[in-house]
Design an enzyme around this catalytic site. Sequence first.
Site, mmCIF file in Angstrom:
data_model
loop_
_atom_site.group_PDB
_atom_site.id
_atom_site.type_symbol
_atom_site.label_atom_id
_atom_site.label_comp_id
_atom_site.label_asym_id
_atom_site.label_seq_id
_atom_site.Cartn_x
_atom_site.Cartn_y
_atom_site.Cartn_z
ATOM 1 N N GLY A 241 29.414 55.164 51.422
ATOM 2 C CA GLY A 241 29.837 55.272 52.814
ATOM 3 C C GLY A 241 29.198 56.358 53.645
ATOM 4 O O GLY A 241 29.387 56.389 54.871
ATOM 5 N N GLU A 279 28.891 55.461 44.809
ATOM 6 C CA GLU A 279 28.165 54.218 45.111
ATOM 7 C C GLU A 279 27.463 54.271 46.463
ATOM 8 O O GLU A 279 27.787 53.480 47.363
ATOM 9 C CB GLU A 279 29.157 53.049 45.163
ATOM 10 C CG GLU A 279 29.907 52.773 43.902
ATOM 11 C CD GLU A 279 30.993 51.726 44.098
ATOM 12 O OE1 GLU A 279 31.303 51.048 43.114
ATOM 13 O OE2 GLU A 279 31.533 51.597 45.217
ATOM 14 N N PRO A 280 26.513 55.165 46.650
ATOM 15 C CA PRO A 280 25.839 55.203 47.957
ATOM 16 C C PRO A 280 24.958 53.980 48.171
ATOM 17 O O PRO A 280 24.290 53.507 47.260
ATOM 18 C CB PRO A 280 24.977 56.471 47.856
ATOM 19 C CG PRO A 280 24.758 56.675 46.395
ATOM 20 C CD PRO A 280 25.979 56.143 45.696
ATOM 21 N N GLY A 281 24.975 53.464 49.385
ATOM 22 C CA GLY A 281 24.119 52.339 49.743
ATOM 23 C C GLY A 281 23.240 52.733 50.922
ATOM 24 O O GLY A 281 22.101 53.178 50.780
ATOM 25 N N ARG A 282 23.816 52.624 52.116
ATOM 26 C CA ARG A 282 23.085 52.897 53.353
ATOM 27 C C ARG A 282 22.331 54.242 53.321
ATOM 28 O O ARG A 282 21.143 54.305 53.652
ATOM 29 C CB ARG A 282 24.092 52.915 54.507
ATOM 30 C CG ARG A 282 23.495 53.055 55.887
ATOM 31 C CD ARG A 282 24.610 53.226 56.920
ATOM 32 N NE ARG A 282 25.528 52.117 56.964
ATOM 33 C CZ ARG A 282 25.342 50.991 57.657
ATOM 34 N NH1 ARG A 282 24.272 50.850 58.397
ATOM 35 N NH2 ARG A 282 26.235 50.018 57.636
ATOM 36 N N CYS A 348 17.494 33.461 70.779
ATOM 37 C CA CYS A 348 18.165 32.914 71.967
ATOM 38 C C CYS A 348 19.555 33.495 72.168
ATOM 39 O O CYS A 348 20.550 32.759 72.179
ATOM 40 C CB CYS A 348 18.230 31.397 71.862
ATOM 41 S SG CYS A 348 16.611 30.654 71.791
ATOM 42 N N GLU A 349 19.647 34.782 72.280
ATOM 43 C CA GLU A 349 20.906 35.475 72.561
ATOM 44 C C GLU A 349 20.571 36.666 73.444
ATOM 45 O O GLU A 349 19.624 37.401 73.145
ATOM 46 C CB GLU A 349 21.525 36.062 71.276
ATOM 47 C CG GLU A 349 21.872 35.085 70.201
ATOM 48 C CD GLU A 349 23.237 34.449 70.390
ATOM 49 O OE1 GLU A 349 24.029 34.974 71.194
ATOM 50 O OE2 GLU A 349 23.478 33.419 69.742
#
Length: 419
Positions: A241, A279-282, A348-349
């Site tokens: 996190g 549990e690091p991700g980002r 297309c947004e």
Amino acid sequence: MDALLSLFPPGSDVAEDRMLRVGGCRADELASEFGTPVLVVAEQALRARAREYAGELAARWPRSRVVFASKAFPCTAVQRVMVEEGLGLDVAGGGEIVTALAAGADPALLVLHGNAKSDEEIAMVSEHGIGLVVVDNSDDVDRLEATVPDGRAQDVLVRVIPGVEADTHASVLTGHAGSKFGLEPAAAADLIGRIERSPRLRMQGLHVHVGSQILDVEPFARSVAPLAALGEFPVYDLGGGLGARYSYGDRPPSVAGYLDALLGAAREHLPAQAELIIEPGRSMVASAAATLYRVVTVKRGQVTFVAVDGGMGDNLEVALFGQRFEAAIAGRLDAADGELVMLVGRHCESGDVLVDGVRLDAPRVGDLVAVPATGGYCHTLANNYNGNRRIPVVFASGGAARLVVRRETWADLLARDVD
Ligand SMILES: Cc1ncc(COP(=O)(O)O)c(C=O)c1O
């Protein structure tokens, strides 16, 4: 320019002719060899971050391990780097198990997550010998009891909702009261009792995860005490996190600062002999990568739109979470007096915006645009919107580049059609 360069992977610099280099590779050469858009990972920066996490954790809590949250960059080559650096892998579902095994991970070092694990995924636990299953609900227990072979006992953790709010986007908050992930402490206590009575399960400990892109250490520290009330266990997985740095104003805590706070709380509330997992991700991957795009059109009017050949097909973080990124022309990084533009994608947004308001130095068709800090969840959330071919991943290191995930082809887009 230094401020901008500091958002690119550590080790990035500019050549004499002002061209951006990542992992020692010139952006223009990467673009001509691999095409655009392309996601470029500075391999040494990735490895250095993995070592930093492992070293800082071991220095503070010797009985511990770092488990990379694969979902932040679910790609065999990235998982392989983590395995080579001695890390375990958090896998959220069967697909991440498959790529983790292909990356050479020891199944005993995998930690399986998921709030809705399927029969198929639970069957993979015994089939491959996955080390730890994080039980989210009583149906996980039913399924494990039905599949763990006689004479074996599967190690499990129970995911607890700590009731902690953090200042981040609502859709990446997970530890608040009412979260769909895990169990409130009273329900967790009931399930722990059931697991302790089960001959097929071994109650190893507890898991907690507050959310993602959290830029303050205090919520992490607060998530630990609720675990202590549930008894003493051999293992505690304190989740991931930690936020990453996307823009000039972001000041994420250092790994050391984050661990000081988290492990300070662990020292206060958890048994000293317990094994700790994080549990690091980002924060492991975001800053190790940048995406290169080609400018397709520049439209000047009330607003100057600079449209590139990618967008929300390769970076959904902006549309989903409103994440602020920065950008520059790869050969003219310094844009202090540049034109204020809206950098948009080709989908297309109207929400397909990469950066709403960024200064670029005299942008024109054919320019190469570099967006830093795209290592976290961009590959994860890549999609085929408007028939987008998902973009390649290239590892750059010491001036050499290698393709680790190829670009999708038109044929790939037809490959699943059966009629
Ligand atoms: C259980 C669990 N662990 C770890 C992570 C990684 O979080 P982050 O990428 O923010 O570090 C997540 C992602 O939300 C998660 O759900």
